[in-house]
Design a protein around this motif. Structure first.
Motif, PDB file in Angstrom:
ATOM      1  N   UNK A 201       0.816  -1.215   0.000  1.00 34.04           N
ATOM      2  CA  UNK A 201       0.000   0.000   0.000  1.00 34.04           C
ATOM      3  C   UNK A 201       0.850   1.265   0.000  1.00 34.04           C
ATOM      4  N   UNK A 202       1.904   1.270   0.825  1.00 33.56           N
ATOM      5  CA  UNK A 202       2.630   2.499   1.116  1.00 33.56           C
ATOM      6  C   UNK A 202       3.822   2.740   0.199  1.00 33.56           C
TER       7      UNK A 202
ATOM      8  N   UNK B 139      -5.386  10.267  14.215  1.00 33.89           N
ATOM      9  CA  UNK B 139      -4.279  11.179  14.462  1.00 33.89           C
ATOM     10  C   UNK B 139      -3.108  10.871  13.526  1.00 33.89           C
ATOM     11  N   UNK B 140      -2.850   9.583  13.302  1.00 40.91           N
ATOM     12  CA  UNK B 140      -1.769   9.188  12.403  1.00 40.91           C
ATOM     13  C   UNK B 140      -2.003   9.739  11.004  1.00 40.91           C
ATOM     14  N   UNK B 141      -3.216   9.603  10.511  1.00 40.65           N
ATOM     15  CA  UNK B 141      -3.537  10.103   9.174  1.00 40.65           C
ATOM     16  C   UNK B 141      -3.394  11.620   9.121  1.00 40.65           C
ATOM     17  N   UNK B 142      -3.843  12.311  10.161  1.00 41.84           N
ATOM     18  CA  UNK B 142      -3.698  13.765  10.197  1.00 41.84           C
ATOM     19  C   UNK B 142      -2.232  14.168  10.206  1.00 41.84           C
TER      20      UNK B 142
ATOM     21  N   UNK C  38       0.345  12.386   9.055  1.00 42.88           N
ATOM     22  CA  UNK C  38       0.931  12.060   7.758  1.00 42.88           C
ATOM     23  C   UNK C  38       0.543  13.103   6.717  1.00 42.88           C
ATOM     24  N   UNK C  39      -0.671  13.647   6.845  1.00 41.20           N
ATOM     25  CA  UNK C  39      -1.153  14.642   5.883  1.00 41.20           C
ATOM     26  C   UNK C  39      -0.238  15.864   5.833  1.00 41.20           C
ATOM     27  N   UNK C  40       0.405  16.179   6.945  1.00 40.19           N
ATOM     28  CA  UNK C  40       1.313  17.324   6.977  1.00 40.19           C
ATOM     29  C   UNK C  40       2.555  17.096   6.120  1.00 40.19           C
ATOM     30  N   UNK C  41       2.870  15.819   5.885  1.00 35.10           N
ATOM     31  CA  UNK C  41       4.086  15.470   5.154  1.00 35.10           C
ATOM     32  C   UNK C  41       3.794  14.913   3.771  1.00 35.10           C
ATOM     33  N   UNK C  42       2.680  14.178   3.647  1.00 34.94           N
ATOM     34  CA  UNK C  42       2.384  13.527   2.372  1.00 34.94           C
ATOM     35  C   UNK C  42       0.864  13.341   2.257  1.00 34.94           C
ATOM     36  N   UNK C  43       0.229  14.230   1.530  1.00 36.60           N
ATOM     37  CA  UNK C  43      -1.225  14.216   1.412  1.00 36.60           C
ATOM     38  C   UNK C  43      -1.714  12.950   0.716  1.00 36.60           C
ATOM     39  N   UNK C  44      -0.994  12.497  -0.314  1.00 32.83           N
ATOM     40  CA  UNK C  44      -1.424  11.301  -1.050  1.00 32.83           C
ATOM     41  C   UNK C  44      -1.442  10.075  -0.144  1.00 32.83           C
ATOM     42  N   UNK C  45      -0.409   9.918   0.668  1.00 34.66           N
ATOM     43  CA  UNK C  45      -0.366   8.773   1.566  1.00 34.66           C
ATOM     44  C   UNK C  45      -1.472   8.862   2.605  1.00 34.66           C
TER      45      UNK C  45
ATOM     46  N   UNK D 241      -4.390  10.308   2.340  1.00 34.15           N
ATOM     47  CA  UNK D 241      -5.673  10.022   1.711  1.00 34.15           C
ATOM     48  C   UNK D 241      -5.823   8.529   1.422  1.00 34.15           C
ATOM     49  N   UNK D 242      -4.737   7.869   1.036  1.00 32.88           N
ATOM     50  CA  UNK D 242      -4.778   6.429   0.782  1.00 32.88           C
ATOM     51  C   UNK D 242      -5.128   5.662   2.046  1.00 32.88           C
TER      52      UNK D 242
END
Length: 247
Positions: free
Chosen positions: A185-186, A225-228, A230-237, A239-240
């Motif tokens: 996935x990643x 929280x993890x997704x939020x 990660x969004x600061x560093x990589x929006x695509x990841x 969102x996935x």
């Protein structure tokens, strides 16, 4: 970072120098790839030959050094990288805390780093690395009677939460299966996208005082929280992972 090997009676001079070279290469590569210092700072790393507890970051932690046990019985570069990348991952997340998700992230990191630097270390090249990693995957699938293909991506968060609820940290085979699925996935987006954000996405959080080494906490991950983070560093990841979590 600097390091020394203790218990040299277990490692002849040739192997000690070899371990030093491979370990230094592994540490340097991880440091460059992650791009930030460990939360407890850059310290000496003491390597200790230990085939009873190792591979492990030893507790209690010390103010002036990190102590890592490893089990190396010969000149096996893939084994050295795989063991050390996992333990260095713990140092970069925060060695005062652990949890199922942290263990899985460090298993994945060990596979990731081995993929990236293992090929140049033997005559077998990338084919040797691929076989070593394939053998790890096959062993996990055989021991769990479950293949990576049978893992539905949408079940990953649930499976991790189930392991957390039973405080299961060291089911290496199951952790490896999830790590391999996460790689599918990643990796096409950001291979090290989890290790950079996991520390700020767990509960309870590590102490803000980095001189406080008396904490030894088992944590749970807050996936929202993890997704939020990660969004600061990589929006695509981010969102996935959000798409997987909501299904």
């Amino acid at each position: 970072m600097t390091w020394i090997i203790e218990n040299k009676s277990h490692l002849d001079k040739g192997i000690s120098e070899y371990v030093e070279r491979i370990f230094s290469l592994t540490l340097s590569h991880i440091s460059q790839r992650i791009g930030y210092q460990p939360p407890l700072g850059v310290k000496a790393i003491v390597l200790i030959y230990d085939c009873k507890q190792g591979p492990i970051v030893y507790w209690p932690l010390k103010q002036g050094k990190y102590e890592i046990g490893l089990c190396i019985e010969g000149i096996f570069p893939y084994q050295i990288i795989y063991q050390m990348a996992h333990e260095i991952c713990h140092i970069y997340i925060d060695p005062r805390v652990n949890g199922t998700m942290i263990e899985i992230v460090c298993q994945k990191t060990a596979l990731d780093i081995l993929e990236e630097i293992g090929a140049s270390l033997t005559n077998a090249g990338q084919a040797g690395v691929d076989k070593y990693i394939s053998d790890i995957r096959l062993a996990a699938e055989t021991n769990q009677n479950l293949t990576v293909e049978q893992l539905d991506p949408d079940s990953i968060f649930r499976r991790i939460q189930e392991l957390e609820s039973t405080k299961t940290l060291y089911d290496r085979d199951y952790n490896n299966l999830i790590a391999f699925k996460l790689k599918e996935i990643i990796d096409p987006i950001d291979k090290l996208g989890l290790i950079k954000s996991i520390r700020n996405s767990i509960t309870p959080k590590p102490p803000s005082d980095t001189t406080d080494l008396n904490t030894n906490t088992q944590t749970q991950v807050n996936f929202d929280k993890l997704i939020e983070n990660i969004k600061l560093d990589n929006l695509e990841l981010a969102e996935t992972l959000a798409d997987i979590k909501k299904n």
